[in-house]
Motif scaffolding. Structure first.
Motif, PDB file in Angstrom:
ATOM      1  N   ALA A 123       0.834  -1.199   0.000  1.00 21.89           N
ATOM      2  CA  ALA A 123       0.000   0.000   0.000  1.00 21.89           C
ATOM      3  C   ALA A 123       0.867   1.247   0.000  1.00 21.89           C
ATOM      4  CB  ALA A 123      -0.913  -0.012   1.227  1.00 21.89           C
ATOM      5  N   ASN A 124       1.915   1.235   0.814  1.00 21.96           N
ATOM      6  CA  ASN A 124       2.808   2.388   0.869  1.00 21.96           C
ATOM      7  C   ASN A 124       3.497   2.639  -0.457  1.00 21.96           C
ATOM      8  OD1 ASN A 124       3.547   3.961   3.434  1.00 21.96           O
ATOM      9  ND2 ASN A 124       2.947   1.938   4.111  1.00 21.96           N
ATOM     10  N   ALA A 125       3.942   1.592  -1.087  1.00 26.61           N
ATOM     11  CA  ALA A 125       4.634   1.760  -2.368  1.00 26.61           C
ATOM     12  C   ALA A 125       3.689   2.381  -3.389  1.00 26.61           C
ATOM     13  CB  ALA A 125       5.145   0.419  -2.869  1.00 26.61           C
ATOM     14  N   THR A 126       2.444   1.888  -3.425  1.00 24.30           N
ATOM     15  CA  THR A 126       1.480   2.435  -4.383  1.00 24.30           C
ATOM     16  C   THR A 126       1.208   3.904  -4.087  1.00 24.30           C
ATOM     17  OG1 THR A 126       0.443   0.275  -4.390  1.00 24.30           O
ATOM     18  CG2 THR A 126      -0.753   2.052  -5.454  1.00 24.30           C
ATOM     19  N   MET A 127       0.949   4.214  -2.837  1.00 25.33           N
ATOM     20  CA  MET A 127       0.677   5.598  -2.478  1.00 25.33           C
ATOM     21  C   MET A 127       1.878   6.476  -2.781  1.00 25.33           C
ATOM     22  SD  MET A 127      -2.253   5.948  -1.705  1.00 25.33           S
ATOM     23  CE  MET A 127      -3.162   4.505  -2.167  1.00 25.33           C
ATOM     24  N   TYR A 128       3.071   5.967  -2.483  1.00 25.51           N
ATOM     25  CA  TYR A 128       4.267   6.756  -2.752  1.00 25.51           C
ATOM     26  C   TYR A 128       4.379   7.046  -4.235  1.00 25.51           C
ATOM     27  CZ  TYR A 128       9.044   8.135  -3.410  1.00 25.51           C
ATOM     28  OH  TYR A 128      10.157   8.818  -3.790  1.00 25.51           O
ATOM     29  N   SER A 129       4.098   6.062  -5.075  1.00 20.79           N
ATOM     30  CA  SER A 129       4.228   6.298  -6.511  1.00 20.79           C
ATOM     31  C   SER A 129       3.242   7.354  -6.965  1.00 20.79           C
ATOM     32  CB  SER A 129       4.023   5.009  -7.290  1.00 20.79           C
ATOM     33  OG  SER A 129       2.662   4.664  -7.331  1.00 20.79           O
ATOM     34  N   ILE A 130       2.051   7.352  -6.376  1.00 22.55           N
ATOM     35  CA  ILE A 130       1.060   8.369  -6.730  1.00 22.55           C
ATOM     36  C   ILE A 130       1.552   9.748  -6.312  1.00 22.55           C
ATOM     37  CG2 ILE A 130      -1.248   9.236  -6.250  1.00 22.55           C
ATOM     38  CD1 ILE A 130      -2.184   6.388  -6.028  1.00 22.55           C
ATOM     39  N   VAL A 131       1.994   9.838  -5.067  1.00 23.29           N
ATOM     40  CA  VAL A 131       2.452  11.131  -4.561  1.00 23.29           C
ATOM     41  C   VAL A 131       3.644  11.623  -5.364  1.00 23.29           C
ATOM     42  CG1 VAL A 131       3.574  12.257  -2.617  1.00 23.29           C
ATOM     43  CG2 VAL A 131       1.562  10.871  -2.244  1.00 23.29           C
ATOM     44  N   GLU A 132       4.543  10.687  -5.668  1.00 20.26           N
ATOM     45  CA  GLU A 132       5.748  11.076  -6.411  1.00 20.26           C
ATOM     46  C   GLU A 132       5.367  11.665  -7.764  1.00 20.26           C
ATOM     47  OE1 GLU A 132       7.902   8.228  -8.340  1.00 20.26           O
ATOM     48  OE2 GLU A 132       9.861   9.154  -8.105  1.00 20.26           O
ATOM     49  N   ARG A 133       4.455  11.025  -8.443  1.00 19.13           N
ATOM     50  CA  ARG A 133       4.063  11.498  -9.757  1.00 19.13           C
ATOM     51  C   ARG A 133       3.358  12.831  -9.674  1.00 19.13           C
ATOM     52  NH1 ARG A 133       4.250  12.501 -14.515  1.00 19.13           N
ATOM     53  NH2 ARG A 133       3.511  11.174 -16.183  1.00 19.13           N
ATOM     54  N   LEU A 134       2.504  12.980  -8.662  1.00 23.18           N
ATOM     55  CA  LEU A 134       1.740  14.207  -8.559  1.00 23.18           C
ATOM     56  C   LEU A 134       2.579  15.374  -8.067  1.00 23.18           C
ATOM     57  CD1 LEU A 134      -1.719  13.250  -7.039  1.00 23.18           C
ATOM     58  CD2 LEU A 134      -1.214  13.957  -9.350  1.00 23.18           C
ATOM     59  N   LEU A 135       3.448  15.116  -7.128  1.00 23.22           N
ATOM     60  CA  LEU A 135       4.087  16.222  -6.433  1.00 23.22           C
ATOM     61  C   LEU A 135       5.567  16.379  -6.714  1.00 23.22           C
ATOM     62  CD1 LEU A 135       2.519  15.784  -2.904  1.00 23.22           C
ATOM     63  CD2 LEU A 135       1.758  17.262  -4.734  1.00 23.22           C
ATOM     64  N   LEU A 136       6.254  15.259  -6.897  1.00 21.11           N
ATOM     65  CA  LEU A 136       7.700  15.372  -6.865  1.00 21.11           C
ATOM     66  C   LEU A 136       8.345  15.368  -8.243  1.00 21.11           C
ATOM     67  CD1 LEU A 136       8.359  12.897  -3.945  1.00 21.11           C
ATOM     68  CD2 LEU A 136       8.292  15.363  -3.836  1.00 21.11           C
ATOM     69  N   ARG A 137       7.874  14.472  -9.087  1.00 18.25           N
ATOM     70  CA  ARG A 137       8.609  14.246 -10.320  1.00 18.25           C
ATOM     71  C   ARG A 137       8.110  15.145 -11.429  1.00 18.25           C
ATOM     72  NH1 ARG A 137       9.262   9.176 -13.523  1.00 18.25           N
ATOM     73  NH2 ARG A 137       7.388   8.452 -12.508  1.00 18.25           N
ATOM     74  N   LEU A 138       9.027  15.691 -12.162  1.00 21.45           N
ATOM     75  CA  LEU A 138       8.641  16.455 -13.329  1.00 21.45           C
ATOM     76  C   LEU A 138       8.094  15.497 -14.381  1.00 21.45           C
ATOM     77  CD1 LEU A 138      11.544  18.976 -13.874  1.00 21.45           C
ATOM     78  CD2 LEU A 138       9.205  19.467 -13.176  1.00 21.45           C
TER      79      LEU A 138
END
Lengths: 899, 113
Positions: free
Chosen positions: A115-130
């Motif tokens: 669950a954490n990995a999935t949520m992290y990937s979502i957050v990363e795409r939305l907030l962190l990664r260009l």
């Protein structure tokens, strides 16, 4: 030989390499000198001769030391590897012995980490990664316009620019390049085969600015991007795959989205969707498209903001400097308008990071994404606590074995390390399972949560892998630390005695109770969150929007451009409206310019009896030009007077309808019926207000509704924008919806494009952040509850097992079965109640942070808190019943004889 | 006495291993045995023997233990391990073949010189 124990000799050898060597060489020289002296040499001569025979002592000593130390290092490494190998095989063996427990632990980790990995990937795409394929993204910025409202000073930020503003910024020295883009919903294909698509209008330097290279063909250039320029398009990778089947000959083929054929000149690389993460199907030159669809008015119109602006900072220019320069340009240009009171105060430009989610207009999704990450971390924490509990129970069961090991001579550090290693191994196995879940289940979750984001590039990236492994190791460590310390701290005698008495000490019992408390408290937090979001969602879904949502459909249609004149089109639409109304199953049809959440036109009229109408905080009054069927189709209630009729034609007396808010705002308590509205600049004809309708939602869900007034389309004030039909179909079927499209197209073959969509579909994006919150909290809350319940159950059943003697004794002394069951259940309920209390206190303290995310529900809603408490106590009772029943079934004689 | 010869590479270990065939010896004893047996033919520093001993100890061909020498002083005793014994036999065979081959060549050409 040496009298020291083997282990310690190994320890000493390191420091004694030097000493050993010195002693050995000294011994050689002693022997050599002795022998030479015995042969008749003088001591001095003997020493010289021995030195000669040996060679350069210092040099040899150095060589020998290097050899010995190298060997010692290799040995140490070998020992460490050997110890590690032994520990790992121990860990695997003990895991295999407690198969059920290990499986439970691995599953808990898998769920939590996955669950954490999935949520992290979502957050990363939305907030962190260009967004992908952008080079040197650190210099890229997005621009916003900002001003203070004249009415209430409120800060208004806009991501859209007008063309004149953009043109004025182009010479700015802070930016090496500025580009504009605009995302549009279009319809591709004709007739019933029409499909919605997302077109990105981009200026000619867009691709250069981002530094992206085409996958096939080429991108369009600045020279081609002009009004009247070539009709060319670049496809996105996913569109090429989906619609053109990744055909290798796609270059040269055409697409038509209602403005004639556009030739495909290239395909963008995989995952490229411009600067945002939403879906893009194809890219068109900005000026070509604007010129085609918006005329040329936009070149000078300072009231029409329609595209977003990005730029690349020149080397060495700071964001502050760029902001200052852009603001001075913008403020200077707006100064006359501000002086006339036609624009807000303090106009300025905000230069912000490229990602929307990191700018001043970050949407609700960002907050929710961050929230979800926190939530998934909580679930992982609960999982860790649970695992710690289970592992503690297991080490207690192994008390005797541990005591024996300690007696034999394993060091305490080694024991702690061993237990920690077991924990981490379990979590790593769980991580592997989590990765599998992430790969297959994760895609499902991502598409379900945020469907209009282009998720192509989010596979198993290196960062995700690192995050998963890091989280797994941390989780394993956290889970193992409590049992490890507990095991290492126990004294030998006490532990052996416990082992025969049943193994429950005060400290271990306290540790486990604490862990249960923490777990329950965390579950409370999640479940309360779930309850609050669900209630918010419920409230907002039952909100009175002023219109009837169910059964309401909008039918968008467009003619092939340049083939039909305005007047003809209006006539065709009128005919189509009548024909649609005659289809069986259609309750009402209307024609209108705008639709909720789609677009709106504002215009300030003059009102009889009022000098001038003040602009309310919701914005200028919205004017709707509609046909009489509009009100029935939308389900808009007419509160007073009448709706429009077919007799309100162009030549008939002019009429108007106002909504309640309008009436109240303009005329206060006075009766609006019969009053005059002068609509349009320099208008002298009176439009009589003949009715009042209910307020209807327009651009914001849950906010204040704008003041609106309605004018019959036949008596139009302005040239109406492209219109759409609103249709009420109480019992929709796919066949019926297709019939609607067919009917419209049949009116005139030049009307080729038509698309039907429901009001519900338009609403969904507005509800998304609450839906997201509600779904995720419920899922995670349920997960947490299951994990907590399982944990409680296993701890209780372990407890019963360990207290067999005590319970057997009680039974022998006369305790009834009911009492015994009651003892166990009571313990479960008490521990849970304490956890609920702690959790409630923490939730209440966090209530102010959560309140802004909710909708018309208090973050301290007693109903939610109460329900959660009751639920948890119920679950605790059930979790305690099974072990309780088992406790009651203990045969006193057998129990007392055990061990 | 004739000029001492330089030891051919790789034969140092052979000499040292042979020294230990008859039982453990400490460092000085090995040096003395090698010197006596070769009779000063080789230009050999005793330090080099120690280098060989330490290297072979790390390699596992000889084992080392501290003990008491005949002079009642502490000394580090080296002994052949089974791996060392195997290595010694292998080296002896190789050496014999080497010498035989060279000898054959020399005998064949002896007449000419």
């Amino acid at each position: 030989m040496s009298a020291l124990p083997r282990g310690s000799r190994r320890l000493f050898r390191l420091r004694s390499v030097d000493r050993d060597l010195d002693e050995e060489l000294a011994s050689y020289f002693e022997h050599a000198v002795e022998e030479l002296v015995a042969q008749g040499w003088t001591r001095a001569e003997a020493q010289a001769e021995a030195a000669r025979r040996f060679g350069d002592r210092a040099e040899y000593a150095r060589v020998l030391r290097a050899i010995d130390e190298g060997g010692a290092r290799r040995r140490r490494l070998g020992e460490m590897l050997g110890a590690l190998q032994q520990s790992v095989s121990w860990a695997f063996r003990s895991m295999a012995r407690a198969r059920g427990l290990s499986l439970g632990i691995v599953l808990t980790f898998a769920l939590g980490i996955g669950a954490n990995a999935t949520m992290y990937s979502i957050v990363e795409r939305l907030l962190l990664r260009l967004p992908p394929h952008i080079s040197h993204g650190a210099d890229l910025r997005r621009l916003y316009t900002q001003y203070n409202s004249m009415v209430d000073g409120k800060l208004i930020t806009n991501a859209m620019f007008t063309y004149p503003e953009y043109r004025e910024l182009l010479p700015a020295r802070s930016f090496s390049e500025l580009a504009g883009f605009s995302s549009r919903d279009v319809i591709v294909g004709s007739g019933e085969a029409a499909e919605p698509a997302v077109a990105l209008w981009a200026s000619g330097n867009f691709f250069d600015l981002l530094g992206v290279q085409p996958l096939r063909g080429r991108f369009f250039t600045t020279a081609e991007d002009r009004v009247g320029g070539p009709h060319i398009a670049v496809l996105s990778y996913s569109y090429w795959q989906r619609v053109f089947g990744a055909a290798p000959d796609v270059i040269g083929r055409t697409i038509d989205f209602g403005f004639g054929p556009y030739t495909v000149i290239g395909v963008a690389p995989r995952g490229f969707t411009g600067v945002e993460i939403s879906r893009v199907d194809f890219i068109i030159p900005l000026y070509v498209a604007a010129g085609e669809t918006q005329g040329t008015d936009w070149l000078e119109n300072r009231g029409w903001s329609w595209f977003e602006v990005i730029g690349r900072l020149k080397a060495g220019v700071t964001t502050e400097a760029a902001t200052a320069e852009a603001t001075s340009i913008n403020a200077h240009a707006w100064a006359p308008a501000v002086a006339r009171g036609e624009y807000g105060n303090n106009p300025r430009i905000v230069v912000a990071p490229l990602l929307l989610s990191r700018g001043p207009l970050a949407g609700g999704e960002v907050v929710v994404a961050r929230l979800l990450l926190a939530v998934s971390l909580l679930v992982l924490l609960i999982g860790c606590v649970n695992v710690a509990n289970l592992m503690l129970a297991r080490t207690i069961r192994q008390t005797r074995e541990i005591a024996v090991r300690l007696a034999i001579g394993i060091s305490r550090t080694r024991l702690v390390a061993q237990i920690l290693l077991e924990g981490m191994l379990l979590s790593l196995v769980g991580a592997v399972a989590a990765l599998a879940f992430y790969k297959w289940g994760g895609a499902v979750v991502r598409h379900a949560l945020l469907p209009d984001v282009a998720w192509e590039e989010t596979g198993l990236t290196r960062t995700v892998l690192l995050v998963v492994i890091g989280v797994a190791l941390l989780a394993g460590f956290l889970s193992g630390i409590v049992p490890a310390v507990q095991a290492a701290r126990g004294e030998l005698g006490r532990m052996l005695r416990q082992a025969s008495a049943g193994g429950v000490t005060r400290t271990t019992a306290r540790a486990r109770t604490t862990l249960s408390l923490v777990q329950t408290a965390l579950s409370v937090l999640l479940l309360v969150g779930a309850g609050l979001f669900i209630r918010s969602l419920n409230v907002i879904q039952h909100l009175d929007l002023g219109i009837q949502v169910d059964g309401l459909y909008k039918l968008m249609t467009r003619p092939v451009p340049g083939t039909i004149k305005r007047a003809e089109l209006q006539r065709a639409y009128a005919v189509a409206e009548q024909r649609l109304a005659r289809i069986p199953g259609v309750a009402a049809v209307g024609l209108t310019e705008s639709f909720p959440f789609l677009a709106r036109r504002t215009s300030m009229p003059r009102a009889e009896g009022v000098d001038s109408i003040r602009r309310p905080s919701t914005g200028s009054p919205v004017i709707e030009q509609v046909t009489p069927g509009y009100f029935a189709a939308m389900g808009l209630r007419v509160l007073r007077g009448r709706a429009f009729r077919d007799t309100d034609t162009e030549t008939a007396p002019r009429v108007a309808l106002v909504n309640q808010s309008f009436a109240r705002w303009v005329w206060g308590k006075h009766d609006p019926l019969g009053k005059c509205l002068y609509i349009g600049k320099n208008e002298t004809r009176c439009s009589e207000v003949v009715g009042v309708v209910a307020d209807a939602v327009h651009t914001e869900l849950g906010g204040l509704m704008p003041i609106q007034y309605y004018v019959p389309l036949a008596q139009k004030q302005n040239d109406p924008a492209p219109q759409l039909f609103v249709v009420r179909v109480p019992k929709p079927t796919p066949a019926l919806l297709r019939a609607l499209i067919r009917e419209v197209i049949a009116v005139d073959p030049r009307i080729r494009f038509a698309m039907v969509s429901s009001m519900r579909e338009s609403l969904a994006p507005q509800l998304r952040s609450w839906t997201l919150g509600a779904t995720m909290f419920t899922v995670f809350g349920a997960l947490a509850l299951i994990v907590a319940a399982l944990g409680l159950y296993s701890v209780l059943s372990f407890d019963v097992e360990q207290r067999t003697r005590e319970l057997g004794l009680r039974a022998a002394l006369g305790a009834t079965r009911r009492t015994l069951v009651g003892t166990v259940v009571l313990r479960a309920v008490l521990v849970t109640a304490a956890g609920v209390l702690i959790g409630t206190v923490v939730a209440l303290s966090l209530s102010t942070r959560v309140q802004p995310l909710l909708f018309h529900v208090s973050a301290r809603d007693p109903l939610t808190f109460g329900s959660v408490a009751v639920l948890l106590l119920l679950v605790a009772t059930v979790a305690g019943l099974l072990p309780g029943v088992r406790a009651a079934r203990i045969e006193p004689t057998i129990a007392l004889r055990a061990q | 006495m004739a000029t001492p010869l330089t030891l051919i590479q790789g034969t140092l270990d052979l000499l040292v291993l042979n020294a230990l065939v008859f039982g453990p010896k400490h460092g000085y004893e090995v040096a003395r045995w090698v010197r006596d047996t070769t009779g000063g033919t080789f230009e050999l520093e005793d330090g080099a023997l120690y280098t060989s001993l330490h290297r072979m100890e790390q390699r596992g061909w000889v084992g080392a233990e501290w003990g008491v020498a005949e002079t009642r002083r502490r000394a580090k005793f080296y002994s052949l391990t089974s791996a060392g014994r195997k290595a010694l036999n292998a080296e002896r065979r190789d050496w014999a073949r080497y010498v035989e081959a060279v000898f054959k060549v020399l005998q064949a050409a002896e007449v000419a010189v």
